[in-house]
Each structure stands twice: as C-alpha cells, then as structure tokens.
Write an enzyme that holds these catalytic residues in place. Structure first.
Site, PDB file in Angstrom:
ATOM      1  N   HIS A 268       0.870  -1.189   0.000  1.00 62.49           N
ATOM      2  CA  HIS A 268       0.000   0.000   0.000  1.00 62.49           C
ATOM      3  C   HIS A 268       0.900   1.231   0.000  1.00 62.49           C
ATOM      4  O   HIS A 268       1.578   1.491  -0.979  1.00 62.49           O
ATOM      5  CB  HIS A 268      -0.936  -0.108   1.219  1.00 62.49           C
ATOM      6  CG  HIS A 268      -2.049   0.888   1.284  1.00 62.49           C
ATOM      7  ND1 HIS A 268      -2.413   1.682   0.235  1.00 62.49           N
ATOM      8  CD2 HIS A 268      -2.900   1.221   2.304  1.00 62.49           C
ATOM      9  CE1 HIS A 268      -3.427   2.459   0.595  1.00 62.49           C
ATOM     10  NE2 HIS A 268      -3.742   2.205   1.849  1.00 62.49           N
ATOM     11  N   HIS A 307      -2.168  -1.891 -10.021  1.00 60.17           N
ATOM     12  CA  HIS A 307      -3.117  -1.299  -9.083  1.00 60.17           C
ATOM     13  C   HIS A 307      -4.376  -2.144  -9.084  1.00 60.17           C
ATOM     14  O   HIS A 307      -4.775  -2.654 -10.125  1.00 60.17           O
ATOM     15  CB  HIS A 307      -3.447   0.138  -9.501  1.00 60.17           C
ATOM     16  CG  HIS A 307      -4.009   0.948  -8.405  1.00 60.17           C
ATOM     17  ND1 HIS A 307      -5.335   0.884  -8.049  1.00 60.17           N
ATOM     18  CD2 HIS A 307      -3.423   1.813  -7.540  1.00 60.17           C
ATOM     19  CE1 HIS A 307      -5.534   1.690  -7.040  1.00 60.17           C
ATOM     20  NE2 HIS A 307      -4.393   2.262  -6.689  1.00 60.17           N
ATOM     21  N   ASP A 363       2.919   5.823  -6.871  1.00 57.45           N
ATOM     22  CA  ASP A 363       4.155   5.705  -6.100  1.00 57.45           C
ATOM     23  C   ASP A 363       5.409   5.653  -6.965  1.00 57.45           C
ATOM     24  O   ASP A 363       6.515   5.745  -6.460  1.00 57.45           O
ATOM     25  CB  ASP A 363       4.113   4.443  -5.229  1.00 57.45           C
ATOM     26  CG  ASP A 363       3.053   4.561  -4.161  1.00 57.45           C
ATOM     27  OD1 ASP A 363       2.990   5.625  -3.533  1.00 57.45           O
ATOM     28  OD2 ASP A 363       2.287   3.609  -3.972  1.00 57.45           O
TER      29      ASP A 363
HETATM   30  N1  CMC Z   1       5.070  -6.538 -10.810  1.00 56.44           N
HETATM   31  C1  CMC Z   1       4.989  -7.725 -11.440  1.00 56.44           C
HETATM   32  N2  CMC Z   1       3.867  -8.429 -11.565  1.00 56.44           N
HETATM   33  C2  CMC Z   1       2.761  -7.939 -11.005  1.00 56.44           C
HETATM   34  C3  CMC Z   1       2.745  -6.706 -10.314  1.00 56.44           C
HETATM   35  C4  CMC Z   1       3.963  -5.998 -10.232  1.00 56.44           C
HETATM   36  N3  CMC Z   1       4.034  -4.814  -9.631  1.00 56.44           N
HETATM   37  N4  CMC Z   1       1.509  -6.459  -9.875  1.00 56.44           N
HETATM   38  C5  CMC Z   1       0.759  -7.476 -10.245  1.00 56.44           C
HETATM   39  N5  CMC Z   1       1.508  -8.386 -10.949  1.00 56.44           N
HETATM   40  C6  CMC Z   1       1.041  -9.617 -11.579  1.00 56.44           C
HETATM   41  C7  CMC Z   1       0.793 -10.710 -10.575  1.00 56.44           C
HETATM   42  O1  CMC Z   1       1.945 -11.480 -10.367  1.00 56.44           O
HETATM   43  C8  CMC Z   1      -0.331 -11.443 -11.223  1.00 56.44           C
HETATM   44  O2  CMC Z   1       0.216 -12.241 -12.262  1.00 56.44           O
HETATM   45  P1  CMC Z   1      -0.376 -13.711 -12.556  1.00 56.44           P
HETATM   46  O3  CMC Z   1      -1.779 -13.452 -13.047  1.00 56.44           O
HETATM   47  O4  CMC Z   1       0.543 -14.273 -13.559  1.00 56.44           O
HETATM   48  O5  CMC Z   1      -0.366 -14.439 -11.238  1.00 56.44           O
HETATM   49  C9  CMC Z   1      -1.161 -10.371 -11.892  1.00 56.44           C
HETATM   50  O6  CMC Z   1      -0.230  -9.306 -12.174  1.00 56.44           O
HETATM   51  C10 CMC Z   1      -2.295  -9.829 -11.024  1.00 56.44           C
HETATM   52  O7  CMC Z   1      -1.753  -9.485  -9.756  1.00 56.44           O
HETATM   53  P2  CMC Z   1      -2.573  -9.399  -8.413  1.00 56.44           P
HETATM   54  O8  CMC Z   1      -1.611  -9.480  -7.269  1.00 56.44           O
HETATM   55  O9  CMC Z   1      -3.705 -10.376  -8.456  1.00 56.44           O
HETATM   56  O10 CMC Z   1      -3.220  -7.961  -8.530  1.00 56.44           O
HETATM   57  P3  CMC Z   1      -3.793  -7.097  -7.361  1.00 56.44           P
HETATM   58  O11 CMC Z   1      -4.844  -6.242  -7.939  1.00 56.44           O
HETATM   59  O12 CMC Z   1      -4.162  -7.927  -6.186  1.00 56.44           O
HETATM   60  O13 CMC Z   1      -2.502  -6.249  -6.931  1.00 56.44           O
HETATM   61  C11 CMC Z   1      -1.079  -4.543  -6.232  1.00 56.44           C
HETATM   62  C12 CMC Z   1      -2.444  -4.894  -6.836  1.00 56.44           C
HETATM   63  C13 CMC Z   1      -0.961  -3.022  -6.151  1.00 56.44           C
HETATM   64  C14 CMC Z   1      -0.982  -5.127  -4.814  1.00 56.44           C
HETATM   65  C15 CMC Z   1       0.044  -5.142  -7.118  1.00 56.44           C
HETATM   66  O14 CMC Z   1      -0.065  -4.664  -8.443  1.00 56.44           O
HETATM   67  C16 CMC Z   1       1.437  -4.881  -6.557  1.00 56.44           C
HETATM   68  O15 CMC Z   1       1.917  -5.631  -5.711  1.00 56.44           O
HETATM   69  N6  CMC Z   1       2.132  -3.781  -7.033  1.00 56.44           N
HETATM   70  C17 CMC Z   1       3.415  -3.437  -6.499  1.00 56.44           C
HETATM   71  C18 CMC Z   1       3.243  -2.652  -5.208  1.00 56.44           C
HETATM   72  C19 CMC Z   1       2.744  -1.260  -5.458  1.00 56.44           C
HETATM   73  O16 CMC Z   1       3.223  -0.541  -6.315  1.00 56.44           O
HETATM   74  N7  CMC Z   1       1.768  -0.843  -4.642  1.00 56.44           N
HETATM   75  C20 CMC Z   1       1.206   0.503  -4.699  1.00 56.44           C
HETATM   76  C21 CMC Z   1      -0.223   0.504  -5.119  1.00 56.44           C
HETATM   77  S1  CMC Z   1      -0.798   2.135  -5.538  1.00 56.44           S
HETATM   78  C22 CMC Z   1      -0.810   3.037  -4.073  1.00 56.44           C
HETATM   79  C23 CMC Z   1      -1.755   2.540  -3.051  1.00 56.44           C
HETATM   80  O17 CMC Z   1      -2.930   2.298  -3.327  1.00 56.44           O
HETATM   81  O18 CMC Z   1      -1.305   2.386  -1.921  1.00 56.44           O
END
Ligand code: CMC
Length: 429
Positions: A268, A307, A363
C-alpha cells in the site's frame, strides 16, 4: 423494459429467488434467505480482500479504473492539481464543496492556529531511538493525540467533531516534521503561521540556521500538487481500516493511527519507499532489461506498477511526472529518474506487463521527487500519510453520518477442527 432484478436458482433445492439490483449491486443480506434446508444459516458471499464487495455508498471520490479517471467531489484531479491548493482541496473533500474566499481564509487561519503540538508529543518523539522507522513514530504520535483530547470520544457533537478535524489536519505535518528532525538528530522547528500550510511544513522540515527561511515556491507548489493527488482514493486498505475502527465509535485519533498503520505496508503506502530502493538496486538504465526478466520469472515485483483499481495509466502518475520535471529544474537532475524512465518504457513495451494491465501507479515517481528534496526513503510513507489524513477524515465523517452503516463485522467460513474434548498436558503426544 428489463427488470432490475437478479433471479437465482439454487440447484440444491430447485428453488428460485428474485433479488433486486440497485446501483449495480445486490444486497449481500438478500442472499441469506437462500437456504439448503430448514436449519441452514443461509447463503453468504466469500470475498477475500473484498475485491468485489461495495462496503459503502460514498459521494467523495470517483475512480474509473479502466479509463484512468479520478475525481474528488466531481472535480477532475487534473483541474484541481492545476488550479487548487492542498488546503482548498481538503475543504472540498471533507465538506463536499469548494470554499468561498471567506470560508477558505477562515479554514486556513483555523488550521494554522492548531498546528502546534503539545510538548508531550514532542517528548514522545524524542523518546524513540534515532533510527526508529518514521512511520512507527508517526503512528504512535497520532495515536497519542487521543490522550490529550479525551473529548474526541464524543463523536456526536458537530462542534467537537469539527475541532478534531482541524486538529488532525493541522498537527500531522508538525508530527511528520518532528519525526524527520529527530531521525536526523536535528533540533525541531516550530510551525510558522506567517507561512502557508506547506510553506510552514517546508520550514519545519528544512530550516537549519537561517533566521528567515523562505520556502522555495516551486517546491511549495510541487508539494501542493503531490498532496492533492494523495488526498483520497476511495475504499483502499487504509481507508477501510479508518472506517472499520470508526464504526466501533472509537475516537478519530485512534482510527487515524490504525489507518496509518495499514498505509505502512509495502503493498500500500510504503510502495514509494520500495520503488526508490528498487531503482537504487537497478542502479543504471542498462541494468533494466535484466531486472525486468527477473520480475517476469517471479523473482519479486516491479514496485510502483499495478493497481487493484486502475487497469490503465494512473492519472496521478501523469501529473507527478510533470511535477518531477519542475522539481528537478530546482534541485538538479537525479540519475534515478533515467532508470525510472527506462524501466517504464521497457515495461510498457513488454507483453507480461501489458497483458496484465500493469501501468505505473502514483508511487512510481513520488519517491523520486522526495529524494530530490533530500528526504530519506523511510520518510516517504509519512509524506503519503500527511495528505491522506484528509481523505481518512472525510471517509470517517461520511461513515458516521450514513444511517446504513453499522459496526464492521464480516463473516467467515470456518474450516477448523470439529468439536473435541480438551486433552490434559500429560496425555499429549
Ligand atoms: N510486478 C509484477 N507483476 C505484477 C505486479 C507488479 N508490480 N503487480 C501485479 N503483478 C502480476 C501478478 O503477479 C499477477 O500475475 P499472474 O496473473 O501471472 O499471477 C497479476 O499481475 C495480477 O496481480 P494481483 O496481485 O492479483 O493484482 P492485485 O490487484 O491484487 O494487486 C497490487 C495490486 C498493487 C498489490 C500489485 O499490483 C502490486 O503488488 N504492485 C506493487 C506494489 C505497489 O506498487 N503498490 C502501490 C499501489 S498504488 C498506491 C496505493 O494504493 O497504496
């Protein structure tokens, strides 16, 4: 005309149910009538991470993730970032309308006059180890405000509520600045009500020995923009915590501390810190392809990408990128920007990221601006928490005024052991 209902057939019993659809949702409690037999509790939904559950109706922030749209109270973020200020946007987000000239002046005055913190808070911050993570110090200090204002537990008195709102917005920059100064081993600077909210914040953070500290107008404007972009983002993790704690009618300082704690996690609000560490680890643009391959092999994530809601370019990121350029003209070029630009280019051209709709989020560039201002990476989440305080407050107020809201208390699907008798210590394996 098509009916706004959903018909569900329970194949266990063959029975059909017609459930109303309102605003694209069905009420989870309407499912409870669906029972497999007489004694059945009734159907529930299972939604870990609440990815498809609307927990509230809200009139604060509108996001259309597929199109990369973000509005506060109906105003596009791009227009606010260009024309508004942080405090004006804060007023808008909390009270629903842009203030008149008079309202704005009164709001700024009131906030400036509540910006000092009690010496107890100052002493508390001093009591932490010099290298304590600033977010831990921030969370503890915000929670401690409730010890000074016990009347804050009265959440039904509008005047008291307004006072706590002003206090929270006024005091979080002071706490953030004191935390930073303690971390650096420098004496604190008290707030200066002769300056703007962010001018005073810059002074509290950066004044060394100069008698007259002049905040740089470009940096002050950049902070205004960054803070406006961070004000609110509807029902995210920390906001959900603010509403959840608030739903028990705890005082707002305790709820704020809980929300800040949720922000502290790297998925987050601590992602901006993680982005900077990642860029430092990559080191230079030529190392980008190897790093991208590592991420694709599942060895870590590309921090600052992806996101839960935006499946398109995060509109805040576009504005931050422009702000970063203005800041670098003042602070000088930062070589990590080259790494960031190369990383963004490579990811946006790579099918792994494109097919998963992984675009830069807010971010990705904010950390670079804070680094250019010479702030340490571990302070970045605090720089997120200060403006987000406004969003947490607005959501808390909305929750308290919503007659439909109740004590937050989700259900579970129990998968543990069946009933069994206690085994005394001498009979255990
Ligand atoms: N790098 C590489 N792969 C990723 C990333 C990433 N940053 N984010 C998602 N994926 C992949 C993930 O591995 C999955 O692949 P597969 O379908 O092959 O298993 C797919 O994309 C979907 O991922 P998810 O984890 O189901 O998606 P989510 O909606 O639960 O995750 C997230 C959202 C923000 C937690 C994630 O994108 C992430 O970990 N990003 C990096 C951390 C980050 O930048 N966070 C800040 C978010 S914005 C500010 C805020 O709201 O706080």
């Amino acid at each position: 005309m098509a009916k706004e209902t959903l018909t569900i057939t329970d194949n266990r019993t063959g029975q059909s149910y017609e459930i109303p659809i309102q605003m694209g949702t069905i009420r989870a409690m309407d499912l409870r009538q669906i029972k497999a037999n007489e004694g059945d509790f009734g159907l529930m939904t299972y939604d870990p991470g609440l990815t498809n559950t609307a927990s509230t109706k809200s009139a604060i922030t509108f996001i259309e993730g597929d199109k990369g749209i973000l509005h506060y109270r109906g105003y596009p973020i791009e227009q606010l970032a260009e024309h508004s200020t942080f405090l004006e946007t804060a007023y808008l987000v909390i009270y629903g309308e842009l203030p008149t000239r008079q309202e704005l002046a009164a709001w700024e005055f009131e906030i400036a006059h509540h910006s000092m913190v009690h010496t107890n808070i100052q002493n508390l911050i001093q009591a932490f180890r010099y290298d304590a993570h600033p977010m831990s110090v921030f969370i503890s200090s915000v929670a401690s405000l409730s010890t000074l204002y016990p009347e804050a537990r009265n959440i039904t008195d509008p005047e008291l509520m307004r006072l706590q709102i002003v206090r929270m917005i006024a005091k979080v920059p002071t706490i953030a600045a004191y935390t930073y100064r303690h971390n650096q081993g420098w004496p604190i600077n008290r707030p200066d009500d002769g300056l703007s909210y962010l001018g005073s914040f810059l002074r509290m953070m950066f004044r060394m020995t100069e008698v007259h500290f002049e905040p740089h107008p470009v940096l002050e404007r950049a902070l205004n923009v960054l803070f406006m972009l961070h004000v609110d983002h509807e029902q995210n993790c920390s906001t959900t915590v603010m509403r959840t704690i608030g739903s028990s009618q705890a005082d707002p300082y305790s709820a704020l501390a809980g929300a800040a704690a949720a922000l502290y996690g790297p998925l987050h609000g601590a992602a901006n810190e993680a982005v900077l560490r990642m860029l430092e680890q990559i080191g230079s643009p030529e190392n980008v392809p190897a790093f991208i391959e590592k991420v694709k092999r599942g060895e870590g994530r590309l921090m600052g990408f992806g996101h839960r809601i935006y499946k398109n370019y995060d509109p805040r990121c576009r504005i931050i990128k422009k702000t970063a350029e203005a800041v670098f003209e003042v602070t000088g070029h930062n070589k990590l920007l080259d790494v960031a630009l190369e990383l963004e280019k490579a990811a946006l051209a790579d099918d792994y990221f494109v097919s998963r709709s992984l675009y830069p989020n807010v971010d990705f560039y904010s950390g670079l601006i804070y680094r250019a201002m010479n702030l340490p990476a571990n302070l970045f989440t605090v720089m997120f928490a200060v403006p987000r305080t406004v969003g947490w407050i607005a959501q808390w107020v909305e929750m308290l005024k919503d007659p439909e809201q109740k004590l937050a208390r989700p259900r579970q699907v129990y998968i543990g052991r069946e009933l069994r008798p206690y085994v005394s210590l001498d009979k255990r394996g």
